[in-house]
Design a protein around this motif. Structure first.
Motif, PDB file in Angstrom:
ATOM      1  N   THR A  84     -93.677  33.825  69.069  1.00 28.47           N
ATOM      2  CA  THR A  84     -94.820  33.361  69.475  1.00 28.47           C
ATOM      3  C   THR A  84     -96.132  34.140  69.998  1.00 28.47           C
ATOM      4  N   TRP A  85     -95.737  35.487  70.132  1.00 35.06           N
ATOM      5  CA  TRP A  85     -96.557  36.239  70.718  1.00 35.06           C
ATOM      6  C   TRP A  85     -97.702  36.705  69.921  1.00 35.06           C
ATOM      7  N   ALA A  86     -97.454  36.538  68.437  1.00 36.41           N
ATOM      8  CA  ALA A  86     -98.286  36.704  67.401  1.00 36.41           C
ATOM      9  C   ALA A  86     -98.567  35.518  66.664  1.00 36.41           C
ATOM     10  N   SER A  87     -99.562  35.705  66.022  1.00 37.99           N
ATOM     11  CA  SER A  87    -100.367  34.438  65.021  1.00 37.99           C
ATOM     12  C   SER A  87     -99.740  35.014  63.522  1.00 37.99           C
ATOM     13  N   PHE A  88     -99.604  33.773  62.854  1.00 35.24           N
ATOM     14  CA  PHE A  88     -99.110  34.093  61.346  1.00 35.24           C
ATOM     15  C   PHE A  88    -100.068  33.445  60.528  1.00 35.24           C
ATOM     16  N   VAL A  89    -100.727  33.812  59.217  1.00 37.50           N
ATOM     17  CA  VAL A  89    -101.368  33.006  58.604  1.00 37.50           C
ATOM     18  C   VAL A  89    -100.898  33.623  57.013  1.00 37.50           C
ATOM     19  N   PHE A  90    -100.585  32.167  56.492  1.00 39.36           N
ATOM     20  CA  PHE A  90     -99.978  32.348  55.072  1.00 39.36           C
ATOM     21  C   PHE A  90    -101.290  32.040  53.974  1.00 39.36           C
ATOM     22  N   ALA A  91    -101.834  33.016  53.307  1.00 43.14           N
ATOM     23  CA  ALA A  91    -103.081  32.860  52.749  1.00 43.14           C
ATOM     24  C   ALA A  91    -102.738  32.786  51.118  1.00 43.14           C
ATOM     25  N   ASN A  92    -102.473  31.424  50.685  1.00 45.52           N
ATOM     26  CA  ASN A  92    -102.337  31.395  49.413  1.00 45.52           C
ATOM     27  C   ASN A  92    -103.548  32.020  48.510  1.00 45.52           C
ATOM     28  N   GLN A  93    -102.819  32.652  47.500  1.00 47.54           N
ATOM     29  CA  GLN A  93    -103.838  33.163  46.490  1.00 47.54           C
ATOM     30  C   GLN A  93    -104.079  32.562  45.064  1.00 47.54           C
ATOM     31  N   GLY A  94    -105.356  31.868  44.885  1.00 47.24           N
ATOM     32  CA  GLY A  94    -105.567  31.317  43.864  1.00 47.24           C
ATOM     33  C   GLY A  94    -105.135  30.021  43.435  1.00 47.24           C
ATOM     34  N   GLU A  95    -104.396  29.388  44.536  1.00 44.70           N
ATOM     35  CA  GLU A  95    -103.735  27.924  43.875  1.00 44.70           C
ATOM     36  C   GLU A  95    -104.621  26.759  44.552  1.00 44.70           C
ATOM     37  N   SER A  96    -104.448  25.550  44.242  1.00 47.95           N
ATOM     38  CA  SER A  96    -104.897  24.630  44.895  1.00 47.95           C
ATOM     39  C   SER A  96    -104.241  23.968  45.800  1.00 47.95           C
ATOM     40  N   ALA A  97    -105.015  23.105  46.785  1.00 53.72           N
ATOM     41  CA  ALA A  97    -104.314  22.721  48.057  1.00 53.72           C
ATOM     42  C   ALA A  97    -103.420  21.713  47.527  1.00 53.72           C
ATOM     43  N   ALA A  98    -103.353  20.936  46.329  1.00 54.03           N
ATOM     44  CA  ALA A  98    -102.259  20.200  45.985  1.00 54.03           C
ATOM     45  C   ALA A  98    -101.069  21.105  45.575  1.00 54.03           C
TER      46      ALA A  98
END
Length: 178
Positions: A84-98
């Motif tokens: 919890t001392w770090a932030s995580f981002v999961f950046a999806n590459q090229g796909e739709s939200a659905a």
């Protein structure tokens, strides 16, 4: 080993070395985290600095069709819950939200900070054409390390340990209040 096999292996080694050099060159020219725009799953624009919230940042570039991405996702999800001392981002590459929502629901993955990068700009900025790619930034937004390919629990733990050590050595007062 045949001459053809040696040639293919040499070519592969060259490509991987060139990829690493390209990542290194791009890292020297990286924009600040506030300049890196992404979209949340609900469509709201944001930037990586806002998602970092002043903490060290782990950015995972992934896609649901990528087998190594699928294998490492539970490892990253567990780390997000524990570190919890770090932030995580999961950046999806090229796909739709659905597509992303369907994948997360099917895998029962409860992740914070899932973003969409429909034009795969983050991969380009990082100098990568392969997935998964994980980027490790310190709390000041400097890119400290990258990992190309799937992360195992042990590999991610080692990277997080290094990131944490960097955080503690640069901001000792934060560790007192954690």
């Amino acid at each position: 080993m045949s001459k053809r096999t040696r040639t293919v292996l040499a070519l592969l080694a060259w490509v991987l070395a060139a990829q690493g050099a390209l990542i290194g060159l791009r890292a020297l020219q990286d924009p600040t985290l506030s300049e890196v725009q992404v979209r949340m799953l609900d469509g709201e624009p944001t930037d990586l600095a806002a998602l970092a919230a002043g903490k060290p940042l782990v950015v995972n570039l992934w896609a649901s069709w990528c087998p190594p991405c699928r294998r490492e996702m539970p490892v990253l999800a567990a780390a997000q819950q524990q570190a919890t001392w770090a932030s995580f981002v999961f950046a999806n590459q090229g796909e739709s939200a659905a597509t992303v929502r369907t994948y997360l629901a099917a895998g029962q993955l409860d992740l914070a900070n899932v973003t969409l990068d429909p034009d795969t700009r983050l991969g380009y900025m990082a100098g990568s054409t392969a997935l998964p790619l994980t980027l490790f930034y310190d709390a000041q937004g400097r890119l400290l390390d990258t990992h190309m390919g799937g992360l195992t629990t042990a590999a991610l733990a080692a990277k997080l340990k290094q990131l944490r050590a960097t955080q503690e050595s640069s901001t000792p007062e934060q560790t007192i209040h954690e």
